[in-house]
Motif scaffolding. Structure first.
Motif, PDB file in Angstrom:
ATOM      1  N   SER A  13      56.509  24.515 148.658  1.00  0.00           N
ATOM      2  CA  SER A  13      57.757  24.514 147.903  1.00  0.00           C
ATOM      3  C   SER A  13      58.598  23.399 148.483  1.00  0.00           C
ATOM      4  O   SER A  13      58.946  23.438 149.663  1.00  0.00           O
ATOM      5  N   THR A  42      55.788  23.595 144.006  1.00  0.00           N
ATOM      6  CA  THR A  42      57.041  23.833 143.301  1.00  0.00           C
ATOM      7  C   THR A  42      58.055  22.822 143.808  1.00  0.00           C
ATOM      8  O   THR A  42      58.114  22.558 145.011  1.00  0.00           O
ATOM      9  N   CYS A 115      52.880  21.559 138.425  1.00  0.00           N
ATOM     10  CA  CYS A 115      53.933  21.831 139.409  1.00  0.00           C
ATOM     11  C   CYS A 115      55.176  22.344 138.663  1.00  0.00           C
ATOM     12  O   CYS A 115      55.590  21.754 137.673  1.00  0.00           O
ATOM     13  N   ASP A 116      55.753  23.450 139.133  1.00  0.00           N
ATOM     14  CA  ASP A 116      56.980  23.972 138.513  1.00  0.00           C
ATOM     15  C   ASP A 116      58.179  23.185 139.024  1.00  0.00           C
ATOM     16  O   ASP A 116      58.230  22.813 140.190  1.00  0.00           O
ATOM     17  N   TYR A 118      62.403  23.137 139.270  1.00  0.00           N
ATOM     18  CA  TYR A 118      63.618  23.927 139.132  1.00  0.00           C
ATOM     19  C   TYR A 118      64.843  23.163 139.616  1.00  0.00           C
ATOM     20  O   TYR A 118      64.748  22.313 140.496  1.00  0.00           O
ATOM     21  N   LYS A 150      60.050  32.769 144.348  1.00  0.00           N
ATOM     22  CA  LYS A 150      58.978  31.925 143.819  1.00  0.00           C
ATOM     23  C   LYS A 150      58.201  31.232 144.928  1.00  0.00           C
ATOM     24  O   LYS A 150      57.093  30.761 144.710  1.00  0.00           O
ATOM     25  N   SER A 151      58.804  31.137 146.107  1.00  0.00           N
ATOM     26  CA  SER A 151      58.149  30.457 147.224  1.00  0.00           C
ATOM     27  C   SER A 151      57.325  31.404 148.082  1.00  0.00           C
ATOM     28  O   SER A 151      56.829  30.990 149.137  1.00  0.00           O
TER      29      SER A 151
END
Lengths: 159, 105
Positions: A13, A42, A115-116, A118, A150-151
Protein backbone atom coordinates in the motif's frame (compact mmCIF):
# COMPACT_ATOMS: atom_id res chain seq x y z
CA UNK A 1 11.82 -14.80 -7.35
CA UNK A 2 14.89 -15.14 -5.13
CA UNK A 3 13.78 -14.13 -1.62
CA UNK A 4 16.65 -15.69 0.34
CA UNK A 5 14.32 -18.02 2.14
CA UNK A 6 11.96 -15.24 3.27
CA UNK A 7 8.25 -15.19 2.56
CA UNK A 8 7.76 -13.11 -0.64
CA UNK A 9 5.92 -9.77 -0.34
CA UNK A 10 2.29 -10.29 -1.37
CA UNK A 11 0.76 -6.83 -1.09
CA UNK A 12 1.88 -3.18 -0.87
CA UNK A 13 0.00 0.00 0.00
CA UNK A 14 1.80 3.10 -1.19
CA UNK A 15 0.99 6.58 0.16
CA UNK A 16 1.87 9.54 -2.09
CA UNK A 17 2.04 12.76 -0.08
CA UNK A 18 4.06 15.06 -2.34
CA UNK A 19 3.13 16.67 -5.64
CA UNK A 20 6.52 17.27 -7.24
CA UNK A 21 7.86 15.10 -10.03
CA UNK A 22 10.37 13.51 -7.67
CA UNK A 23 7.62 13.10 -5.09
CA UNK A 24 5.26 11.30 -7.45
CA UNK A 25 7.36 9.07 -9.71
CA UNK A 26 9.04 6.79 -7.16
CA UNK A 27 5.62 5.74 -5.88
CA UNK A 28 4.28 5.13 -9.40
CA UNK A 29 7.34 3.10 -10.35
CA UNK A 30 7.03 1.03 -7.17
CA UNK A 31 3.30 0.41 -7.67
CA UNK A 32 3.80 -0.61 -11.30
CA UNK A 33 6.82 -2.72 -10.35
CA UNK A 34 4.77 -4.50 -7.72
CA UNK A 35 2.08 -5.45 -10.23
CA UNK A 36 4.76 -6.60 -12.68
CA UNK A 37 5.97 -9.02 -10.00
CA UNK A 38 2.45 -10.26 -9.28
CA UNK A 39 2.27 -8.30 -6.00
CA UNK A 40 -1.08 -6.67 -5.13
CA UNK A 41 -0.81 -2.87 -5.00
CA UNK A 42 -2.86 0.07 -3.74
CA UNK A 43 -2.04 3.75 -4.21
CA UNK A 44 -3.35 6.30 -1.72
CA UNK A 45 -2.88 9.97 -2.64
CA UNK A 46 -2.89 12.56 0.12
CA UNK A 47 -2.05 16.27 0.58
CA UNK A 48 -0.11 17.63 -2.40
CA UNK A 49 0.23 14.12 -3.77
CA UNK A 50 -3.36 14.63 -4.97
CA UNK A 51 -1.98 16.77 -7.82
CA UNK A 52 -0.93 13.55 -9.58
CA UNK A 53 -4.57 12.45 -9.91
CA UNK A 54 -6.31 15.82 -10.32
CA UNK A 55 -7.38 15.92 -13.94
CA UNK A 56 -6.33 19.55 -14.51
CA UNK A 57 -2.99 19.25 -12.72
CA UNK A 58 -1.59 15.82 -13.50
CA UNK A 59 -0.06 16.88 -16.82
CA UNK A 60 1.86 19.70 -15.12
CA UNK A 61 3.79 17.90 -12.40
CA UNK A 62 7.18 19.63 -12.07
CA UNK A 63 10.50 19.06 -10.42
CA UNK A 64 11.35 21.48 -7.59
CA UNK A 65 14.44 23.56 -8.36
CA UNK A 66 14.35 25.39 -5.02
CA UNK A 67 14.89 23.62 -1.71
CA UNK A 68 15.99 20.50 -3.53
CA UNK A 69 19.70 19.87 -2.83
CA UNK A 70 19.64 16.86 -5.16
CA UNK A 71 19.33 19.26 -8.09
CA UNK A 72 22.85 20.62 -7.34
CA UNK A 73 21.61 24.05 -8.35
CA UNK A 74 22.23 27.18 -6.24
CA UNK A 75 18.93 28.39 -4.74
CA UNK A 76 19.28 31.79 -6.42
CA UNK A 77 19.45 30.13 -9.84
CA UNK A 78 16.55 27.87 -8.95
CA UNK A 79 14.25 30.84 -8.56
CA UNK A 80 14.83 32.11 -12.13
CA UNK A 81 11.47 31.98 -13.97
CA UNK A 82 11.30 28.96 -16.23
CA UNK A 83 14.03 27.07 -14.39
CA UNK A 84 11.64 24.47 -13.00
CA UNK A 85 9.99 24.02 -16.41
CA UNK A 86 13.43 23.62 -18.02
CA UNK A 87 14.61 21.06 -15.47
CA UNK A 88 11.31 19.22 -15.78
CA UNK A 89 11.46 18.99 -19.55
CA UNK A 90 15.05 17.73 -19.41
CA UNK A 91 14.15 15.12 -16.86
CA UNK A 92 11.08 14.00 -18.80
CA UNK A 93 13.24 13.42 -21.87
CA UNK A 94 15.57 11.21 -19.86
CA UNK A 95 12.62 9.30 -18.44
CA UNK A 96 11.10 8.75 -21.87
CA UNK A 97 14.36 7.09 -22.89
CA UNK A 98 13.86 4.61 -20.05
CA UNK A 99 10.26 3.99 -21.10
CA UNK A 100 8.92 5.82 -18.04
CA UNK A 101 5.59 7.28 -19.21
CA UNK A 102 4.09 10.72 -18.43
CA UNK A 103 2.00 10.81 -15.21
CA UNK A 104 -1.41 10.44 -16.90
CA UNK A 105 -0.37 7.49 -19.06
CA UNK A 106 1.39 5.90 -16.09
CA UNK A 107 -1.69 6.20 -13.86
CA UNK A 108 -3.84 4.56 -16.56
CA UNK A 109 -1.29 1.78 -17.04
CA UNK A 110 -1.03 1.10 -13.30
CA UNK A 111 -4.81 1.10 -12.87
CA UNK A 112 -5.26 -1.23 -15.85
CA UNK A 113 -2.67 -3.48 -14.24
CA UNK A 114 -5.09 -3.95 -11.35
CA UNK A 115 -3.77 -1.43 -8.81
CA UNK A 116 -6.52 0.35 -6.82
CA UNK A 117 -6.24 4.14 -6.67
CA UNK A 118 -7.68 6.18 -3.80
CA UNK A 119 -7.75 9.83 -2.75
CA UNK A 120 -7.55 10.80 0.93
CA UNK A 121 -10.86 12.20 2.18
CA UNK A 122 -9.36 14.67 4.67
CA UNK A 123 -7.15 16.23 1.95
CA UNK A 124 -9.99 16.25 -0.59
CA UNK A 125 -12.19 18.13 1.90
CA UNK A 126 -9.38 20.48 2.87
CA UNK A 127 -8.75 21.49 -0.75
CA UNK A 128 -12.53 21.62 -1.49
CA UNK A 129 -12.27 19.02 -4.23
CA UNK A 130 -14.95 16.71 -5.63
CA UNK A 131 -14.86 13.27 -7.23
CA UNK A 132 -15.17 14.78 -10.72
CA UNK A 133 -12.02 16.88 -10.20
CA UNK A 134 -10.06 13.64 -10.41
CA UNK A 135 -9.02 11.49 -13.35
CA UNK A 136 -11.31 8.55 -14.09
CA UNK A 137 -8.84 6.01 -12.69
CA UNK A 138 -9.53 7.15 -9.10
CA UNK A 139 -11.64 4.35 -7.60
CA UNK A 140 -12.87 6.23 -4.56
CA UNK A 141 -12.30 8.96 -1.98
CA UNK A 142 -11.73 7.20 1.32
CA UNK A 143 -10.98 8.16 4.95
CA UNK A 144 -7.79 6.94 6.59
CA UNK A 145 -9.61 4.21 8.53
CA UNK A 146 -10.79 2.63 5.32
CA UNK A 147 -7.27 2.93 3.91
CA UNK A 148 -6.02 0.78 6.79
CA UNK A 149 -8.85 -1.69 6.22
CA UNK A 150 -7.91 -2.00 2.56
CA UNK A 151 -4.25 -2.34 3.52
CA UNK A 152 -4.82 -5.44 5.66
CA UNK A 153 -1.92 -7.80 5.09
CA UNK A 154 0.03 -5.18 3.09
CA UNK A 155 3.39 -3.50 3.57
CA UNK A 156 2.63 0.22 3.89
CA UNK A 157 5.08 2.57 2.17
CA UNK A 158 4.98 6.33 2.75
CA UNK A 159 6.51 8.50 0.05
CA UNK B 1 2.77 -33.65 -23.44
CA UNK B 2 4.76 -35.89 -21.07
CA UNK B 3 7.68 -36.07 -23.45
CA UNK B 4 7.76 -32.28 -23.87
CA UNK B 5 7.52 -31.77 -20.12
CA UNK B 6 10.46 -34.13 -19.68
CA UNK B 7 12.31 -32.27 -22.39
CA UNK B 8 11.99 -28.92 -20.51
CA UNK B 9 13.51 -30.55 -17.43
CA UNK B 10 16.73 -31.21 -19.27
CA UNK B 11 16.98 -27.59 -20.49
CA UNK B 12 19.58 -25.39 -18.88
CA UNK B 13 17.87 -22.70 -16.77
CA UNK B 14 19.01 -19.52 -14.99
CA UNK B 15 18.24 -18.69 -11.33
CA UNK B 16 14.81 -17.30 -12.30
CA UNK B 17 13.91 -20.45 -14.22
CA UNK B 18 14.32 -18.86 -17.65
CA UNK B 19 16.00 -21.05 -20.25
CA UNK B 20 19.64 -20.16 -20.82
CA UNK B 21 20.06 -20.83 -24.51
CA UNK B 22 17.60 -19.08 -26.76
CA UNK B 23 18.40 -21.65 -29.44
CA UNK B 24 16.87 -24.39 -27.23
CA UNK B 25 13.48 -22.77 -27.65
CA UNK B 26 10.69 -23.91 -29.94
CA UNK B 27 6.90 -23.71 -29.93
CA UNK B 28 6.47 -27.02 -28.12
CA UNK B 29 8.80 -25.86 -25.39
CA UNK B 30 6.82 -22.61 -25.16
CA UNK B 31 3.68 -24.67 -24.52
CA UNK B 32 5.41 -26.66 -21.80
CA UNK B 33 6.84 -23.49 -20.19
CA UNK B 34 3.36 -21.92 -20.29
CA UNK B 35 1.97 -24.95 -18.47
CA UNK B 36 4.62 -24.44 -15.77
CA UNK B 37 3.31 -20.87 -15.38
CA UNK B 38 -0.25 -22.09 -15.00
CA UNK B 39 -1.35 -21.23 -18.55
CA UNK B 40 -2.89 -24.43 -19.96
CA UNK B 41 -3.33 -23.26 -23.57
CA UNK B 42 -1.47 -20.56 -25.50
CA UNK B 43 -4.01 -18.68 -27.61
CA UNK B 44 -3.41 -16.49 -30.65
CA UNK B 45 -3.32 -13.47 -28.28
CA UNK B 46 -0.63 -15.08 -26.13
CA UNK B 47 1.37 -15.71 -29.29
CA UNK B 48 0.99 -12.08 -30.39
CA UNK B 49 2.78 -11.07 -27.16
CA UNK B 50 5.37 -13.85 -27.29
CA UNK B 51 6.28 -13.14 -30.92
CA UNK B 52 6.51 -9.39 -30.25
CA UNK B 53 8.82 -10.06 -27.31
CA UNK B 54 11.11 -12.29 -29.34
CA UNK B 55 11.27 -9.73 -32.14
CA UNK B 56 12.12 -6.91 -29.72
CA UNK B 57 14.73 -9.05 -28.02
CA UNK B 58 16.42 -9.86 -31.30
CA UNK B 59 16.46 -6.20 -32.32
CA UNK B 60 17.35 -4.59 -28.98
CA UNK B 61 18.99 -7.25 -26.87
CA UNK B 62 16.54 -6.94 -23.98
CA UNK B 63 12.93 -8.03 -23.55
CA UNK B 64 10.53 -5.05 -23.84
CA UNK B 65 9.15 -3.17 -20.84
CA UNK B 66 5.48 -3.49 -19.89
CA UNK B 67 5.02 0.00 -21.31
CA UNK B 68 6.41 -0.97 -24.71
CA UNK B 69 4.28 -4.12 -24.65
CA UNK B 70 1.20 -2.01 -23.90
CA UNK B 71 1.99 0.56 -26.56
CA UNK B 72 3.36 -1.56 -29.37
CA UNK B 73 2.38 -5.22 -29.12
CA UNK B 74 -1.27 -4.57 -29.99
CA UNK B 75 -2.31 -6.04 -26.63
CA UNK B 76 -3.38 -3.55 -23.93
CA UNK B 77 -2.39 -3.58 -20.26
CA UNK B 78 -5.63 -5.13 -18.98
CA UNK B 79 -5.49 -7.94 -21.50
CA UNK B 80 -1.78 -8.50 -20.83
CA UNK B 81 -2.53 -9.11 -17.15
CA UNK B 82 -5.47 -11.36 -18.08
CA UNK B 83 -3.35 -13.42 -20.49
CA UNK B 84 -0.33 -13.67 -18.21
CA UNK B 85 -1.63 -13.32 -14.64
CA UNK B 86 0.76 -12.12 -11.94
CA UNK B 87 3.38 -10.42 -14.06
CA UNK B 88 2.95 -10.33 -17.84
CA UNK B 89 6.40 -9.03 -18.85
CA UNK B 90 8.22 -11.59 -16.75
CA UNK B 91 5.97 -14.53 -17.61
CA UNK B 92 5.77 -13.81 -21.32
CA UNK B 93 9.57 -13.48 -21.45
CA UNK B 94 9.95 -16.82 -19.73
CA UNK B 95 7.56 -18.57 -22.11
CA UNK B 96 9.26 -16.84 -25.06
CA UNK B 97 12.54 -18.40 -23.97
CA UNK B 98 14.10 -15.04 -23.09
CA UNK B 99 15.86 -13.84 -19.92
CA UNK B 100 13.88 -11.83 -17.37
CA UNK B 101 13.45 -8.19 -18.61
CA UNK B 102 16.01 -5.86 -17.01
CA UNK B 103 13.97 -2.64 -17.08
CA UNK B 104 12.08 -1.21 -14.09
CA UNK B 105 8.95 -0.30 -16.01
Amino acid sequence: MNTNGHEPIKKVSIIVSRGSLDGVYPALIMANGARMEGIEATLFFTFFGLDAIIDKRMDNIKVATVGNPGMHLPTLLGIIPGMSAFATSKMKKEMEKLDIPPVREFITMIHDAGCDIYACKASVDMFHLKKNDFCKEVDDIIPVGQFYEKSAGAEILFT
Amino acid sequence: MTTVATETKTLERDADGHIKNISDWNEQIANALALEEGIPVLTERHWAVINFMRKEFQEKGDAPSIRRLTKESGVETKELYALFPKGPAKKAAKIAGLPKPKGCI
